[in-house]
Motif scaffolding. Sequence first.
Motif: not given
Length: 459
Positions: A298-303
């Motif tokens: 989730m975090l990587l996609g948001a970044v």
Amino acid sequence: MPSHLSADRPAVPPGRGPVDALISLTRRLKVEVDAVRRDVPADAADPRERRRRALYDLALRQLEDLESNLAQLRDDPPSAPRHDAPAGPVGSAEWDLLTDEVRWSGELYRILGRDPAAAPLTLDELPSLVFEEDRPRLTTMVTDCLVDARPVDGEFRVVRPDDGVRTVHMRGEPVLGADGSTASMWAVLRDVSELRRRRRAVSEIRDSPHRRRHAAARTGHRLAAEPEEAVLPAWHGPLRPPQAGPGILDLAAAHLPSTHARIGGDWYDALELPDGTTLLGAGALPGHGVGAASGRAMLLGAVRGMAMAGTAPGPLLACLNRLLDTIAQPALGSAVCLRYRPGTRSLLWAQAGHPAPLLFRGGTGRALDAPDGILLGAVPGASYGQAEETLVAGDVLLLHTDGLVPGHAGTTAVRRLLELAPRFAAARTAQDCVRAVTEEFGERERADAACVLVARVAP
């Protein structure tokens, strides 16, 4: 019977012509492998496609190692070995059972981390360097060689005085006397630590829970509860921007898995953005297993999504902070985000409770002065400052997650990493820098996984 040839000095010096031809062949093969690799998407959802991509990446790294070894073979005169050359992977030894004389090559001292001025170890003393659980294997190999004249061929782990753990492959044979008994034993020992680490990474993908579930379905067996499949970083290996010119970044990275096979929340990323800048990032979420893996994705996609939309590093981290505060199970996290513009070699960056990037220049290194930034999810609505840095040709940036230096954290870990500055100054590529990090810290016992990302500014 004549003694064996030392692994450090070939019997017939290879000519420059044949070695140069092998180097050219290796380079052509690298281009062809990379061309095929590009057809496999780096962010494929199918685990089989991800495994194919990982295998191509592994093949390219091995070809890079082969090219480097061939270049050293061409440039180092075999009759006069360079003692200041980087440590190589192969050493040799001979134990004379009649005279009790022991001969070690200088390379073997370096592999085992021994003082070259110290006496080489006898066969009885050699197990003192070996992992306790691996000692029976070594004892059996040596006994079979000395008693039954069997060749030696096996691996074991050694513990160096600096607490580094290396995996060594040993091959040898007995030398028989006139009466048919063993007079001496010789062996060639190769440090295969990096090769084994890469093969383990490929095996982790091959043996992922997704594949095991398919196997269970075919055989009718029901799987017990198992952890969620690890979400791999969406980028592997060197980023190759389409444009060329001064200031372009040469990039390489590595993921150092947990010794206990834990799936953690560490991540790294590099992405070329539509405006010609490059996003660099690294971060971590606490915990292990399903929660950490899904949170990382989730975090990587948001970044990536916010960076593609043009969000600067400071506001980007503020958005991540709000995102973590709104999920069903709020969690703390750390991250560092950088945006690099090659035309001006300018770097804009922000951090959220994460180790600051390290900058290496001219044989020395330092941590960048960190702007204001607290852990993600710690304070709702927190803002994050930004800092700017102008880089020069040859600069090396290193991003890392906690745990890269096992047993050390904070300023001690930074100090250990900064000690690599002379090796980075001599490195020709970002991959050489990553290789220096993994050689120094990659084979040690680590409770949690760690990531390292290196960016080198092209001249």
